[in-house]
Design a protein around this motif. Structure first.
Motif, PDB file in Angstrom:
ATOM      1  N   THR A 145       0.551  -1.447  -0.087  1.00 55.06           N
ATOM      2  CA  THR A 145       0.147   0.147   0.107  1.00 55.06           C
ATOM      3  C   THR A 145       0.646   1.585  -0.066  1.00 55.06           C
ATOM      4  O   THR A 145       2.175   1.182   0.351  1.00 55.06           O
ATOM      5  CB  THR A 145      -1.440  -0.283   0.771  1.00 55.06           C
ATOM      6  OG1 THR A 145      -1.429   0.884   0.782  1.00 55.06           O
ATOM      7  CG2 THR A 145      -0.390   0.027   2.518  1.00 55.06           C
ATOM      8  N   THR A 146       0.753   2.440  -0.741  1.00 52.95           N
ATOM      9  CA  THR A 146       0.776   3.371  -0.420  1.00 52.95           C
ATOM     10  C   THR A 146       0.048   4.618   0.234  1.00 52.95           C
ATOM     11  O   THR A 146       0.343   5.659   0.577  1.00 52.95           O
ATOM     12  CB  THR A 146       0.607   4.291  -1.612  1.00 52.95           C
ATOM     13  OG1 THR A 146      -0.297   3.601  -2.268  1.00 52.95           O
ATOM     14  CG2 THR A 146       1.707   3.519  -3.477  1.00 52.95           C
ATOM     15  N   LYS A 147      -1.035   3.940   1.350  1.00 59.15           N
ATOM     16  CA  LYS A 147      -1.801   5.039   1.998  1.00 59.15           C
ATOM     17  C   LYS A 147      -1.393   4.690   3.768  1.00 59.15           C
ATOM     18  O   LYS A 147      -1.116   3.734   3.747  1.00 59.15           O
ATOM     19  CB  LYS A 147      -2.750   4.257   1.805  1.00 59.15           C
ATOM     20  CG  LYS A 147      -3.312   4.800   0.219  1.00 59.15           C
ATOM     21  CD  LYS A 147      -4.566   4.242  -0.131  1.00 59.15           C
ATOM     22  CE  LYS A 147      -4.855   3.817  -1.153  1.00 59.15           C
ATOM     23  NZ  LYS A 147      -6.540   3.949  -2.075  1.00 59.15           N
TER      24      LYS A 147
HETATM   25  P1  ADP Z   1      -4.997   0.245  -0.440  1.00 63.48           P
HETATM   26  O1  ADP Z   1      -5.783   0.193  -0.795  1.00 63.48           O
HETATM   27  O2  ADP Z   1      -5.467  -0.470   0.711  1.00 63.48           O
HETATM   28  O3  ADP Z   1      -3.340   0.790   0.072  1.00 63.48           O
HETATM   29  P2  ADP Z   1      -5.303  -2.024  -2.534  1.00 63.48           P
HETATM   30  O4  ADP Z   1      -4.450  -3.156  -2.865  1.00 63.48           O
HETATM   31  O5  ADP Z   1      -6.701  -1.362  -3.050  1.00 63.48           O
HETATM   32  O6  ADP Z   1      -4.609  -1.662  -1.012  1.00 63.48           O
HETATM   33  O7  ADP Z   1      -4.007  -0.568  -3.186  1.00 63.48           O
HETATM   34  C1  ADP Z   1      -2.677  -0.801  -3.890  1.00 63.48           C
HETATM   35  C2  ADP Z   1      -2.328   0.444  -4.237  1.00 63.48           C
HETATM   36  O8  ADP Z   1      -2.666   0.909  -5.568  1.00 63.48           O
HETATM   37  C3  ADP Z   1      -2.877   1.481  -3.436  1.00 63.48           C
HETATM   38  O9  ADP Z   1      -1.897   1.605  -2.246  1.00 63.48           O
HETATM   39  C4  ADP Z   1      -2.684   2.653  -4.437  1.00 63.48           C
HETATM   40  O10 ADP Z   1      -1.532   3.064  -4.211  1.00 63.48           O
HETATM   41  C5  ADP Z   1      -2.299   1.666  -5.496  1.00 63.48           C
HETATM   42  N1  ADP Z   1      -3.694   2.397  -6.519  1.00 63.48           N
HETATM   43  C6  ADP Z   1      -4.488   1.236  -6.868  1.00 63.48           C
HETATM   44  N2  ADP Z   1      -5.944   1.769  -7.177  1.00 63.48           N
HETATM   45  C7  ADP Z   1      -5.060   3.371  -7.734  1.00 63.48           C
HETATM   46  C8  ADP Z   1      -5.407   4.223  -8.401  1.00 63.48           C
HETATM   47  N3  ADP Z   1      -7.125   4.095  -9.913  1.00 63.48           N
HETATM   48  N4  ADP Z   1      -4.880   4.842  -8.887  1.00 63.48           N
HETATM   49  C9  ADP Z   1      -3.492   5.012  -8.098  1.00 63.48           C
HETATM   50  N5  ADP Z   1      -2.972   4.055  -7.515  1.00 63.48           N
HETATM   51  C10 ADP Z   1      -4.221   3.360  -7.431  1.00 63.48           C
END
Ligand code: ADP
Length: 718
Positions: A647-649
């Motif tokens: 994750t980047t969040k």
């Molecule tokens: P989370 O949302 O908990 O971080 P996800 O597996 O849903 O986990 O997503 C992993 C990562 O993918 C996110 O942290 C984000 O950096 C990237 N990501 C997902 N969807 C998008 C999007 N529509 N635009 C940009 N980055 C995205």
């Protein structure tokens, strides 16, 4: 007859000018002997004339042929010999056709004309060969000139019959040998060594004797039919039946007797191949190969390099013989050094060449020294002590280069004949298969390990979930007590933090359990448009301001087969990711469309299956796309997008996409992503169309309250 056969065999093998010239030369030799025989049979003077004319023509053809064998270097002055020969031919022909043709003086003149021109042609061939930059050409020409000189000398001895001296026909036999050697050297890229040439002649001779024996038996003992023709046909049939097995057997025995070394190589390679088929570990495979080559005693050194995981280079996996890995520090003068690693970049020309050919003889390349080979040879110098080796390409499943085997025998020049190189190539191919097998095996082992780990982690998560529930309940109780009683503000804040963090932990553990214990749910024919509409309606009411979700739904969309709740979970994940990526500014577009083929190549086998059984134009997949106008995804993030916990969040679990992918795949579909930095991202879910049968359950829709529940679980931001 043999000369005619050799002429014909040349034209069957190639039709370049030099092949035509050779065929003309061989036919000339054949006709020369034929006309002499015809004179012997009919005693008519016409055959004497024909022989005489052919005698004049023979050196003419020879001159042109020998010039064509080694073409003039570019820019060299044109050769004078053919013109001189043509000038001499005119008076010689005139002399042969004149009434004085059988005068001793005339015979002597023609004799010297033939000797002179043939010798000049051979000398000019020898000179050109010596000047050639290629050692292969020099060797080949030297060999040809020696055999040619012998053949000419003895053939001319036959001429002495004109002068009344009768010798046994050694010239005729040598002429045939010369034609055979010449034909071989014109059609083979590399002059086979003398051993091999001798071996072939032996096989042919032994076969000829066996067949002659069969014919003899037919003509002498079975000759009751009293017709030569019928006996000939019967004998020919016996030849045809026996030819292949007899040739194989004679070949085997002669090679066993004369070419023990090659046989040793053959048997040890066969043994290596047999052992390799049971090998699953990389190191064991390397050991089997090196051990086999060492035992064959045909290689003084050998090294095997295997491609690293990133594909940037090849690492030494093992070596035998007089080589040792590492830089040359002079500590052991008997051991040459080979590099521990070959960098792909430095060896690019060599690797490119290996991609086209199964093997490369670097010794041969350096001998031929063509300008096009210089980069390859420069690259080969990175092989250190093995730069004179035969390099074999090891190919993987996708025909890419996964390894390199270098085999060298520095005791002899031209260490491996083309046949031996073929044998070595076969083992390189088998190594490729063994590498693919070992990869599958280690992947299976890794999968089993991960499965065990996953089961353990899921058990652990389950254990964590219960105390979490208790902690949350206790904290909420404290919160209620705090709300009624006058406690200091700090305590209320702490209680708030406990509840918030417990909620977060609960979410992570819940998502993890979803991921770790995937289940197909209850797949039903789902009205995708309806499900999308309802989900987005509720999401819209929950979303932050500044982002709205627009719909573009295809009409007459077939139903997709998936668990309704799981479908919504995926959709909510994707929409929430899109909204979060845009940081409150932009739009999200959700669209649906039918598709005949799935996006992901992972499912090609499934299409093939469907195509075969139902060759219709009906859509096979339903696609749901979620497009945003956000910042897009960087390459680094893209690589890890579906990796669990990536994750980047700050508040993300990193499980949303991993779970979504696992749900889509369990349903027989896939998730695909396209992103343009700065312009947004599109996630596309492909789901197989539900095949509606009488027994199929009714299309299901889930109550909005269920959507609420999923949305709140999936929301990764507070
Ligand atoms: P989370 O949302 O908990 O971080 P996800 O597996 O849903 O986990 O997503 C992993 C990562 O993918 C996110 O942290 C984000 O950096 C990237 N990501 C997902 N969807 C998008 C999007 N529509 N635009 C940009 N980055 C995205």
């Amino acid at each position: 007859m043999l000369a005619f056969a050799i002429a014909l065999s040349m034209l069957l093998r190639g039709r370049k000018p030099v092949h035509w010239l050779f065929a003309a030369f061989a036919a000339e030799v054949a006709l020369w002997y034929a006309s002499q025989s015809l004179f012997g049979l009919f005693k008519t003077s016409i055959w004497v004339r024909v022989t005489a004319v052919l005698t004049v023509l023979l050196p003419q053809v020879a001159v042109h042929l020998f010039q064509a064998i080694v073409p003039l270097e570019h820019g060299a002055p044109p050769a004078r010999l053919p013109r001189l020969a043509a000038l001499l031919a005119i008076p010689m022909l005139a002399l042969e056709l004149s009434p004085y043709h059988d005068a001793p003086l005339a015979l002597g003149v023609v004799y010297f004309y033939v000797i002179g021109l043939l010798a000049a042609a051979l000398i000019s061939l020898a000179v050109r060969g010596r000047r050639s930059a290629s050692r292969a050409v020099r060797d080949r020409v030297r060999f040809l000139v020696v055999v040619g000189a012998l053949a000419t000398t003895f053939t001319l001895a036959d001429f002495l019959s004109f002068l009344g001296v009768v010798l046994p026909p050694i010239g005729a036999v040598l002429a045939i040998v010369f034609l055979f050697v010449l034909a071989e050297s014109l059609t083979r890229p590399r002059l086979a060594d003398l051993y091999e040439m001798a071996g072939r002649s032996l096989v042919s001779t032994a076969l000829a004797f066996s067949f002659a024996g069969i014919f003899y038996v037919f003509v002498t003992y079975v000759g009751r039919f009293n017709t030569m023709y019928l006996n000939g046909v019967l004998a020919a049939m016996v030849f045809l039946v026996l030819f292949e097995p007899l040739q194989t057997e004679v070949d085997r025995r002669i090679h066993q007797f004369f070419f023990r070394e090659r046989r040793d190589l053959e048997t040890s390679i066969a043994d290596v191949r047999r052992r390799l088929s049971h090998v699953l570990e990389r190191q064991e495979m390397v050991d089997v190969l090196l051990d086999g080559l060492e035992r064959s005693r045909r290689a003084t050194s050998c090294a095997i390099y295997l491609r690293d995981q990133e594909g940037n280079g090849f690492d030494l996996a093992g070596s035998i013989g007089r080589v040792r890995a590492g830089p040359d520090d002079g500590s052991s003068p008997l051991l040459a050094r080979v590099p521990e690693r070959i960098e792909s970049l430095a060896a690019r020309p060599l690797l490119d060449r290996l991609l086209q050919h199964a093997s490369l003889s670097l010794e041969e390349l350096s001998r031929e020294g063509r300008a096009t080979d210089v980069p390859v040879l420069t690259a080969a110098s990175t092989l250190g002590a093995l730069s004179g080796a035969v390099v074999l390409a090891v190919r993987g499943d996708d025909d890419d280069l996964v390894g390199i085997i270098c085999v060298a025998d520095d005791r002899v020049r031209d260490a491996f004949t083309p046949e031996e190189v073929k044998i070595l190539e076969s083992v390189a191919a088998q190594i490729g298969v063994a590498i693919a097998n070992s990869r599958i095996y280690s992947r299976m082992k890794e999968r089993d390990r991960l499965a065990a780990l996953g089961a353990m982690a899921a058990g652990l998560a389950h254990e964590v979930k219960n105390p979490l529930g208790a902690i949350k309940g206790a904290a909420q109780l404290l919160d209620e007590i705090a709300a009624g009683a006058p406690v200091d503000g700090g305590a209320a804040e702490w209680i708030g933090i406990i509840i918030e963090e417990v909620n977060r932990l609960d979410r992570v553990v819940g998502s993890f359990l979803d991921y770790a214990r995937p289940h197909a749910g209850n797949p039903v024919p789902l009205d995708v448009n309806g499900a999308v509409r309802r989900t987005v309606q509720i999401l819209n009411s929950q979303q932050v301001e500044g982002v709205d979700v627009a719909l573009d739904l295809a009409e007459d969309l077939p139903r997709a087969r998936i668990d309704a709740e799981q479908f919504r979970q995926v959709l909510i994940n994707l929409v929430q990711n899109a909204v979060q990526a845009m940081d409150g500014h932009g739009r999200v577009f959700v669209s649906t469309q039918p598709k005949r083929t799935p996006r992901s190549s992972t499912w090609t086998s499934q299409i093939a299956f469907t195509d075969k059984n139902a060759p219709s134009q009906e859509p096979e997949f339903v696609e749901v796309s979620v497009r945003d106008t956000g910042p897009g995804i960087s390459q680094k993030v893209l690589k890890n997008l579906f990796v669990p916990f990536f994750t980047t969040k700050d508040q993300g679990t990193g499980l949303g996409l991993a779970i979504s992918q696992s749900i889509a795949q369990t349903a027989g579909g896939s998730i695909d992503v396209h992103t343009h930095p700065g312009a947004g991202t599109t996630f596309t879910i492909s789901l197989p169309v539900a095949v509606e049968t009488l027994g199929t359950p009714r299309p299901v829709d889930v109550a909005p309250s269920a959507i609420d529940a999923i949305a709140s679980r999936s929301a990764s931001s507070p």
